[in-house]
Design a protein around this motif. Structure first.
Motif, PDB file in Angstrom:
ATOM      1  N   ALA A 137       0.820  -1.215   0.000  1.00  0.00           N
ATOM      2  CA  ALA A 137       0.000   0.000   0.000  1.00  0.00           C
ATOM      3  C   ALA A 137       0.852   1.262   0.000  1.00  0.00           C
ATOM      4  CB  ALA A 137      -0.931  -0.005   1.200  1.00  0.00           C
ATOM      5  N   GLN A 138       1.926   1.268   0.743  1.00  0.00           N
ATOM      6  CA  GLN A 138       2.802   2.434   0.807  1.00  0.00           C
ATOM      7  C   GLN A 138       3.391   2.752  -0.569  1.00  0.00           C
ATOM      8  OE1 GLN A 138       5.905   1.885   3.661  1.00  0.00           O
ATOM      9  NE2 GLN A 138       5.495   3.854   4.611  1.00  0.00           N
ATOM     10  N   LEU A 139       3.797   1.738  -1.285  1.00  0.00           N
ATOM     11  CA  LEU A 139       4.346   1.942  -2.623  1.00  0.00           C
ATOM     12  C   LEU A 139       3.251   2.381  -3.592  1.00  0.00           C
ATOM     13  CD1 LEU A 139       6.749  -1.108  -2.869  1.00  0.00           C
ATOM     14  CD2 LEU A 139       7.320   1.269  -2.363  1.00  0.00           C
ATOM     15  N   ARG A 140       2.065   1.882  -3.400  1.00  0.00           N
ATOM     16  CA  ARG A 140       0.940   2.269  -4.260  1.00  0.00           C
ATOM     17  C   ARG A 140       0.655   3.759  -4.109  1.00  0.00           C
ATOM     18  NH1 ARG A 140      -3.213  -1.435  -2.660  1.00  0.00           N
ATOM     19  NH2 ARG A 140      -1.824  -3.003  -3.474  1.00  0.00           N
ATOM     20  N   SER A 141       0.678   4.246  -2.892  1.00  0.00           N
ATOM     21  CA  SER A 141       0.430   5.661  -2.635  1.00  0.00           C
ATOM     22  C   SER A 141       1.524   6.527  -3.252  1.00  0.00           C
ATOM     23  CB  SER A 141       0.339   5.895  -1.127  1.00  0.00           C
ATOM     24  OG  SER A 141       0.158   7.241  -0.852  1.00  0.00           O
ATOM     25  N   PHE A 142       2.775   6.136  -3.064  1.00  0.00           N
ATOM     26  CA  PHE A 142       3.898   6.863  -3.649  1.00  0.00           C
ATOM     27  C   PHE A 142       3.760   6.899  -5.171  1.00  0.00           C
ATOM     28  CE2 PHE A 142       8.040   7.118  -5.622  1.00  0.00           C
ATOM     29  CZ  PHE A 142       8.651   8.146  -4.931  1.00  0.00           C
ATOM     30  N   SER A 143       3.461   5.749  -5.768  1.00  0.00           N
ATOM     31  CA  SER A 143       3.332   5.652  -7.222  1.00  0.00           C
ATOM     32  C   SER A 143       2.198   6.514  -7.750  1.00  0.00           C
ATOM     33  CB  SER A 143       3.115   4.198  -7.641  1.00  0.00           C
ATOM     34  OG  SER A 143       4.221   3.419  -7.277  1.00  0.00           O
ATOM     35  N   SER A 144       1.083   6.509  -7.044  1.00  0.00           N
ATOM     36  CA  SER A 144      -0.059   7.328  -7.447  1.00  0.00           C
ATOM     37  C   SER A 144       0.300   8.808  -7.438  1.00  0.00           C
ATOM     38  CB  SER A 144      -1.226   7.053  -6.503  1.00  0.00           C
ATOM     39  OG  SER A 144      -2.305   7.875  -6.806  1.00  0.00           O
ATOM     40  N   THR A 145       1.014   9.236  -6.409  1.00  0.00           N
ATOM     41  CA  THR A 145       1.453  10.634  -6.330  1.00  0.00           C
ATOM     42  C   THR A 145       2.424  10.939  -7.460  1.00  0.00           C
ATOM     43  OG1 THR A 145       1.161  10.636  -3.937  1.00  0.00           O
ATOM     44  CG2 THR A 145       2.551  12.362  -4.857  1.00  0.00           C
ATOM     45  N   CYS A 157       4.544  22.428  -5.642  1.00  0.00           N
ATOM     46  CA  CYS A 157       5.166  22.313  -4.306  1.00  0.00           C
ATOM     47  C   CYS A 157       4.475  21.246  -3.474  1.00  0.00           C
ATOM     48  CB  CYS A 157       5.135  23.656  -3.588  1.00  0.00           C
ATOM     49  SG  CYS A 157       6.233  24.886  -4.310  1.00  0.00           S
ATOM     50  N   ASN A 158       3.152  21.172  -3.563  1.00  0.00           N
ATOM     51  CA  ASN A 158       2.411  20.150  -2.822  1.00  0.00           C
ATOM     52  C   ASN A 158       2.758  18.751  -3.314  1.00  0.00           C
ATOM     53  OD1 ASN A 158       1.163  22.104  -1.268  1.00  0.00           O
ATOM     54  ND2 ASN A 158      -0.683  22.151  -2.525  1.00  0.00           N
ATOM     55  N   ARG A 159       2.901  18.589  -4.627  1.00  0.00           N
ATOM     56  CA  ARG A 159       3.271  17.271  -5.174  1.00  0.00           C
ATOM     57  C   ARG A 159       4.665  16.862  -4.709  1.00  0.00           C
ATOM     58  NH1 ARG A 159      -0.987  16.347  -8.181  1.00  0.00           N
ATOM     59  NH2 ARG A 159      -1.736  17.720  -9.795  1.00  0.00           N
ATOM     60  N   VAL A 160       5.604  17.795  -4.737  1.00  0.00           N
ATOM     61  CA  VAL A 160       6.965  17.509  -4.290  1.00  0.00           C
ATOM     62  C   VAL A 160       6.959  17.147  -2.804  1.00  0.00           C
ATOM     63  CG1 VAL A 160       9.216  18.562  -3.821  1.00  0.00           C
ATOM     64  CG2 VAL A 160       8.151  18.839  -6.063  1.00  0.00           C
ATOM     65  N   THR A 161       6.259  17.919  -2.000  1.00  0.00           N
ATOM     66  CA  THR A 161       6.189  17.646  -0.566  1.00  0.00           C
ATOM     67  C   THR A 161       5.578  16.274  -0.296  1.00  0.00           C
ATOM     68  OG1 THR A 161       6.023  20.011  -0.080  1.00  0.00           O
ATOM     69  CG2 THR A 161       5.300  18.496   1.636  1.00  0.00           C
ATOM     70  N   ALA A 162       4.516  15.933  -1.008  1.00  0.00           N
ATOM     71  CA  ALA A 162       3.871  14.631  -0.824  1.00  0.00           C
ATOM     72  C   ALA A 162       4.817  13.494  -1.214  1.00  0.00           C
ATOM     73  CB  ALA A 162       2.585  14.558  -1.638  1.00  0.00           C
ATOM     74  N   LEU A 163       5.507  13.640  -2.346  1.00  0.00           N
ATOM     75  CA  LEU A 163       6.467  12.608  -2.767  1.00  0.00           C
ATOM     76  C   LEU A 163       7.560  12.424  -1.723  1.00  0.00           C
ATOM     77  CD1 LEU A 163       6.995  13.223  -6.591  1.00  0.00           C
ATOM     78  CD2 LEU A 163       6.191  11.116  -5.515  1.00  0.00           C
ATOM     79  N   VAL A 164       8.084  13.521  -1.217  1.00  0.00           N
ATOM     80  CA  VAL A 164       9.170  13.455  -0.240  1.00  0.00           C
ATOM     81  C   VAL A 164       8.696  12.801   1.057  1.00  0.00           C
ATOM     82  CG1 VAL A 164      10.672  14.862   1.222  1.00  0.00           C
ATOM     83  CG2 VAL A 164      10.506  15.331  -1.226  1.00  0.00           C
ATOM     84  N   LYS A 165       7.534  13.169   1.541  1.00  0.00           N
ATOM     85  CA  LYS A 165       7.016  12.561   2.772  1.00  0.00           C
ATOM     86  C   LYS A 165       6.853  11.054   2.600  1.00  0.00           C
ATOM     87  CE  LYS A 165       4.655  16.540   4.760  1.00  0.00           C
ATOM     88  NZ  LYS A 165       3.354  17.150   5.098  1.00  0.00           N
ATOM     89  N   GLN A 166       6.321  10.643   1.462  1.00  0.00           N
ATOM     90  CA  GLN A 166       6.137   9.217   1.209  1.00  0.00           C
ATOM     91  C   GLN A 166       7.481   8.510   1.050  1.00  0.00           C
ATOM     92  OE1 GLN A 166       3.424   9.290  -2.097  1.00  0.00           O
ATOM     93  NE2 GLN A 166       1.748  10.023  -0.823  1.00  0.00           N
ATOM     94  N   PHE A 167       8.438   9.166   0.423  1.00  0.00           N
ATOM     95  CA  PHE A 167       9.773   8.603   0.275  1.00  0.00           C
ATOM     96  C   PHE A 167      10.426   8.403   1.653  1.00  0.00           C
ATOM     97  CE2 PHE A 167      14.373   9.549  -0.044  1.00  0.00           C
ATOM     98  CZ  PHE A 167      14.779   8.441  -0.754  1.00  0.00           C
TER      99      PHE A 167
END
Length: 141
Positions: free
Chosen positions: A40-48, A125-135
Motif C-alpha cells: 500500500a505504501q508503494l501504491r500511494s507513492f506511485s499514485s502521487t 510544491c504540494n506534489r513535491v512535498t507529498a512525494l518526499v514525505k512518502q519517500f
C-alpha cells in the motif's frame, strides 16, 4: 549513495502513465526492483508520482525520477531530499525540500513545473512535498 529510481510508463497508449517501476539502489550497480502494486505504501507513492506526468511511452525507460536524501548529521532524519527528473543521462529539472532546523518539517520547498501543466505553482510544491514525505516513510535513505 542510496536512491530510489522511479520509472513510469504509458503502456496502454492513453497519454498518461499507467505503470510504475521502483528500483531501490544501494549504489549505481546494486539495486533491487519492487512492483508498486505489492504494498500500500508503494501504491500511494506511485499514485502521487503519476500526477507529475513524467512518464515514458510503451516500454521505454528514458524518463525517470531519481530521489535521494542527505543526512549530513547522520541522525536518521534527512535535512534535504532531492528529486532529479531525468531524460536519459541528463537532468531535465530538479526539485528539493530542506529541513533547516532538523525538526522533521520542511521549511524550504524548491520546485519548478513538476506536473508539466505549464505553471510552476503551489500544486507543484504540494506534489513535491507529498512525494518526499512518502519517500521518507519508505526509509530508503
Amino acid at each position: 549513495m542510496r536512491f530510489l529510481k522511479v520509472i513510469a510508463q504509458d503502456r496502454s497508449g492513453s497519454g498518461a502513465g499507467d505503470s510504475v517501476r521502483l528500483r531501490f539502489h544501494d549504489s549505481e550497480q546494486d539495486w533491487r526492483e519492487a512492483n508498486a502494486r505489492e504494498v500500500a505504501q508503494l501504491r500511494s507513492f506511485s499514485s502521487t508520482y503519476l500526477k507529475c506526468a513524467w512518464f515514458n511511452t510503451g516500454d521505454e525507460d528514458v524518463r525517470y525520477l531519481r530521489i535521494f536524501a542527505l543526512d549530513p548529521g547522520s541522525d536518521g532524519t534527512p535535512e534535504s531530499v532531492r528529486l532529479h527528473f531525468h531524460e536519459g543521462d541528463a537532468i531535465a529539472y530538479k526539485a528539493a525540500v530542506h529541513d533547516l532546523d532538523n525538526d522533521g518539517g520542511f521549511e524550504v520547498v524548491l520546485c519548478s513545473d513538476v506536473d508539466n501543466d505549464g505553471h510552476a505553482n503551489r500544486t507543484d510544491c504540494n506534489r513535491v512535498t507529498a512525494l518526499v514525505k512518502q519517500f521518507i516513510r519508505l526509509g530508503w535513505f
